[in-house]
Design an enzyme around this catalytic site. Structure first.
Site, PDB file in Angstrom:
ATOM      1  N   ARG A  65       0.831  -1.212   0.000  1.00  0.00           N
ATOM      2  CA  ARG A  65       0.000   0.000   0.000  1.00  0.00           C
ATOM      3  C   ARG A  65       0.866   1.263   0.000  1.00  0.00           C
ATOM      4  O   ARG A  65       1.236   1.795   1.045  1.00  0.00           O
ATOM      5  CB  ARG A  65      -0.951  -0.028   1.201  1.00  0.00           C
ATOM      6  N   VAL A  91       5.918  -8.968  -1.859  1.00  0.00           N
ATOM      7  CA  VAL A  91       7.070  -9.855  -1.599  1.00  0.00           C
ATOM      8  C   VAL A  91       6.887 -11.264  -2.160  1.00  0.00           C
ATOM      9  O   VAL A  91       7.848 -12.019  -2.247  1.00  0.00           O
ATOM     10  CB  VAL A  91       7.431  -9.994  -0.090  1.00  0.00           C
ATOM     11  N   ASN A 141       9.670  -8.640   8.134  1.00  0.00           N
ATOM     12  CA  ASN A 141       8.455  -8.615   8.963  1.00  0.00           C
ATOM     13  C   ASN A 141       7.186  -8.979   8.189  1.00  0.00           C
ATOM     14  O   ASN A 141       6.255  -9.550   8.761  1.00  0.00           O
ATOM     15  CB  ASN A 141       8.324  -7.207   9.572  1.00  0.00           C
ATOM     16  N   SER A 192       7.330 -16.082  15.389  1.00  0.00           N
ATOM     17  CA  SER A 192       6.085 -16.106  16.178  1.00  0.00           C
ATOM     18  C   SER A 192       6.207 -17.221  17.213  1.00  0.00           C
ATOM     19  O   SER A 192       7.037 -18.132  17.059  1.00  0.00           O
ATOM     20  CB  SER A 192       4.909 -16.406  15.241  1.00  0.00           C
ATOM     21  N   TYR A 198      -0.055 -22.022   8.979  1.00  0.00           N
ATOM     22  CA  TYR A 198       0.606 -20.814   9.514  1.00  0.00           C
ATOM     23  C   TYR A 198       1.772 -21.229  10.420  1.00  0.00           C
ATOM     24  O   TYR A 198       2.886 -20.702  10.302  1.00  0.00           O
ATOM     25  CB  TYR A 198      -0.385 -19.936  10.274  1.00  0.00           C
ATOM     26  N   THR A 218      -2.721  -4.380  15.203  1.00  0.00           N
ATOM     27  CA  THR A 218      -2.288  -4.942  13.923  1.00  0.00           C
ATOM     28  C   THR A 218      -3.528  -5.310  13.100  1.00  0.00           C
ATOM     29  O   THR A 218      -4.646  -5.320  13.631  1.00  0.00           O
ATOM     30  CB  THR A 218      -1.467  -6.238  14.122  1.00  0.00           C
TER      31      THR A 218
HETATM   32  P1  NDP Z   1      -0.378  -6.661   9.916  1.00  0.00           P
HETATM   33  O1  NDP Z   1      -1.400  -7.310   9.040  1.00  0.00           O
HETATM   34  O2  NDP Z   1      -0.794  -5.492  10.717  1.00  0.00           O
HETATM   35  O3  NDP Z   1       0.885  -6.258   9.023  1.00  0.00           O
HETATM   36  C1  NDP Z   1       1.373  -7.106   8.024  1.00  0.00           C
HETATM   37  C2  NDP Z   1       2.288  -6.314   7.100  1.00  0.00           C
HETATM   38  O4  NDP Z   1       2.802  -7.224   6.112  1.00  0.00           O
HETATM   39  C3  NDP Z   1       1.579  -5.189   6.382  1.00  0.00           C
HETATM   40  O5  NDP Z   1       2.391  -4.041   6.388  1.00  0.00           O
HETATM   41  C4  NDP Z   1       1.411  -5.717   4.977  1.00  0.00           C
HETATM   42  O6  NDP Z   1       1.515  -4.641   4.038  1.00  0.00           O
HETATM   43  C5  NDP Z   1       2.620  -6.651   4.832  1.00  0.00           C
HETATM   44  N1  NDP Z   1       2.373  -7.670   3.826  1.00  0.00           N
HETATM   45  C6  NDP Z   1       1.495  -8.701   3.900  1.00  0.00           C
HETATM   46  N2  NDP Z   1       1.508  -9.392   2.749  1.00  0.00           N
HETATM   47  C7  NDP Z   1       2.424  -8.787   1.940  1.00  0.00           C
HETATM   48  C8  NDP Z   1       2.871  -9.015   0.619  1.00  0.00           C
HETATM   49  N3  NDP Z   1       2.403 -10.036  -0.110  1.00  0.00           N
HETATM   50  N4  NDP Z   1       3.812  -8.188   0.094  1.00  0.00           N
HETATM   51  C9  NDP Z   1       4.292  -7.148   0.817  1.00  0.00           C
HETATM   52  N5  NDP Z   1       3.917  -6.895   2.075  1.00  0.00           N
HETATM   53  C10 NDP Z   1       2.978  -7.688   2.627  1.00  0.00           C
HETATM   54  O7  NDP Z   1       0.161  -7.816  10.862  1.00  0.00           O
HETATM   55  P2  NDP Z   1       1.313  -7.874  11.966  1.00  0.00           P
HETATM   56  O8  NDP Z   1       1.954  -6.578  12.167  1.00  0.00           O
HETATM   57  O9  NDP Z   1       0.744  -8.571  13.108  1.00  0.00           O
HETATM   58  O10 NDP Z   1       2.325  -8.904  11.241  1.00  0.00           O
HETATM   59  C11 NDP Z   1       3.694  -8.649  11.042  1.00  0.00           C
HETATM   60  C12 NDP Z   1       4.457  -9.926  11.245  1.00  0.00           C
HETATM   61  O11 NDP Z   1       4.335 -10.336  12.606  1.00  0.00           O
HETATM   62  C13 NDP Z   1       3.965 -11.101  10.412  1.00  0.00           C
HETATM   63  O12 NDP Z   1       5.084 -11.820   9.932  1.00  0.00           O
HETATM   64  C14 NDP Z   1       3.181 -11.949  11.409  1.00  0.00           C
HETATM   65  O13 NDP Z   1       3.142 -13.304  11.049  1.00  0.00           O
HETATM   66  C15 NDP Z   1       4.005 -11.711  12.665  1.00  0.00           C
HETATM   67  N6  NDP Z   1       3.343 -11.957  13.937  1.00  0.00           N
HETATM   68  C16 NDP Z   1       2.145 -11.360  14.256  1.00  0.00           C
HETATM   69  C17 NDP Z   1       1.547 -11.600  15.479  1.00  0.00           C
HETATM   70  C18 NDP Z   1       0.215 -11.031  15.842  1.00  0.00           C
HETATM   71  O14 NDP Z   1      -0.466 -11.580  16.732  1.00  0.00           O
HETATM   72  N7  NDP Z   1      -0.230  -9.932  15.255  1.00  0.00           N
HETATM   73  C19 NDP Z   1       2.208 -12.455  16.468  1.00  0.00           C
HETATM   74  C20 NDP Z   1       3.463 -13.021  16.043  1.00  0.00           C
HETATM   75  C21 NDP Z   1       4.004 -12.766  14.834  1.00  0.00           C
HETATM   76  P3  NDP Z   1       0.580  -4.429   2.766  1.00  0.00           P
HETATM   77  O15 NDP Z   1      -0.762  -5.017   3.080  1.00  0.00           O
HETATM   78  O16 NDP Z   1       0.571  -2.949   2.581  1.00  0.00           O
HETATM   79  O17 NDP Z   1       1.291  -5.130   1.671  1.00  0.00           O
HETATM   80  C1  8X3 Z   2       0.674 -14.809  15.593  1.00  0.00           C
HETATM   81  C2  8X3 Z   2       0.396 -15.423  16.912  1.00  0.00           C
HETATM   82  O1  8X3 Z   2      -0.932 -17.265  18.103  1.00  0.00           O
HETATM   83  O2  8X3 Z   2      -2.014 -16.122  16.254  1.00  0.00           O
HETATM   84  O3  8X3 Z   2       1.823 -15.320  15.017  1.00  0.00           O
HETATM   85  O4  8X3 Z   2      -0.263 -17.695  15.836  1.00  0.00           O
HETATM   86  S1  8X3 Z   2      -0.746 -16.680  16.747  1.00  0.00           S
END
Ligand code: NDP
Ligand code: 8X3
Length: 259
Positions: free
Chosen positions: A39, A65, A91, A144, A157, A193
């Site tokens: 975005r 990505v 990330n 995670s 996942y 998030t």
């Molecule tokens: P969000 O959905 O808030 O953020 C995800 C980000 O990843 C966005 O900026 C999105 O950007 C980007 N993204 C997703 N798909 C693509 C793509 N195909 N190409 C480029 N960018 C992409 O989630 P989180 O901040 O929670 O997630 C970030 C990381 O943390 C992830 O790897 C997630 O697995 C991990 N995580 C999250 C947890 C949670 O509970 N929230 C816990 C543990 C780990 P855009 O849509 O603009 O492309």
């Molecule tokens: C995100 C945490 O518990 O939803 O990675 O898998 S959980």
């Protein structure tokens, strides 16, 4: 406090959640940033805000990505100065669906594998050769708790995050001889998030999974990433497994209310 010199930090998935909070933390500390995501309009807003507030340099790159050619094209567009990434934060990632294995959607599986595993690999393959050449750099993968334990309906996942855990270890084995640090952060549930909204295909009701307890916030994780990134040269924090106090494991959460 300003960074000791203008290090370049590249954050994938900077448009939301943990990536966005991490960009704010590094921007405030004076680092120059390369922010990526699909975005572009959000990236443009962040660039404007950080340049105005912190007088740092910010590059933005809009690409998916999962698309190896588009990822290569975006990174190739950086000039030689910006290509010298000091810290790569892998990330970008997501969960799609919450189904038992026999009911899972193949398209959800592909999205998760292509983003969480292949996207992280494409980025690392493009950025790590420069780090090797310079004998310096730090790669921080966002894993995670799902990379350490498997929970019901988390099948694919969890598999992608176990792959991230293996890749973090593998990268470190290959790169430590070049003085490159490889770390990962392994958070449990994180609010502020779009994670739940994406997992449940935009269903706002199903996405209300944090209302009866305090999970981590995206800023808690950003602060931890910053801590890991700012240790002395001889210290590498390999993994940080972190959860909200009311979460004991992926499946054991005290949902008796926010405390
Ligand atoms: P969000 O959905 O808030 O953020 C995800 C980000 O990843 C966005 O900026 C999105 O950007 C980007 N993204 C997703 N798909 C693509 C793509 N195909 N190409 C480029 N960018 C992409 O989630 P989180 O901040 O929670 O997630 C970030 C990381 O943390 C992830 O790897 C997630 O697995 C991990 N995580 C999250 C947890 C949670 O509970 N929230 C816990 C543990 C780990 P855009 O849509 O603009 O492309
Ligand atoms: C995100 C945490 O518990 O939803 O990675 O898998 S959980």
């Amino acid at each position: 406090m300003k960074a000791p010199y203008s290090k370049i930090v590249l954050i994938t998935g900077a448009t939301s959640g943990i990536g966005k909070a991490t960009s704010a933390k590094f921007a405030k500390q004076g680092y120059n940033l390369i922010l990526t995501g699909r975005r572009l309009s959000i990236l443009e807003e962040l660039k404007k805000k950080y340049k105005r507030k912190y007088a740092i340099k910010v590059k933005i790159l809009g690409f998916d990505v999962r698309d190896s050619a588009a990822t290569k094209k975006a990174i190739s567009s950086l000039d030689s100065h910006w290509k010298k990434v000091d810290i790569l934060i892998n990330n970008a990632g997501l969960a799609k669906g919450f189904d038992p294995i026999h009911k899972g959607k193949i398209s959800d599986w592909e999205t998760m594998i292509d983003t969480n595993v292949k996207g992280l690999l494409y980025m690392t393959r493009l950025i790590s050769p420069g780090m090797v050449k310079r004998c310096s750099g730090h790669i921080i993968n966002i894993c995670s708790t799902a990379g350490h334990e498997v929970y019901p309906k988390g099948n694919v996942y969890c598999a992608t995050k176990h792959a991230v855990d293996a890749l973090t270890k593998g990268m470190r084995l290959d790169l430590s001889q070049y003085k490159i640090k490889v770390s990962q952060i392994s958070p449990g549930a994180v609010e502020e998030t779009e994670f739940a909204l994406n997992r449940f295909d935009g269903d706002t009701e199903k996405s209300k999974i944090y209302e009866d307890y305090n999970p981590l916030t995206s800023r808690d994780v950003a602060r931890t990433i910053y801590f890991v990134a700012t240790q002395p040269a001889h210290v590498n924090i390999q993994d940080v497994l972190m959860m909200g106090t009311q979460q004991a494991s992926s499946t054991v959460i005290d949902r008796s209310g926010r405390k």
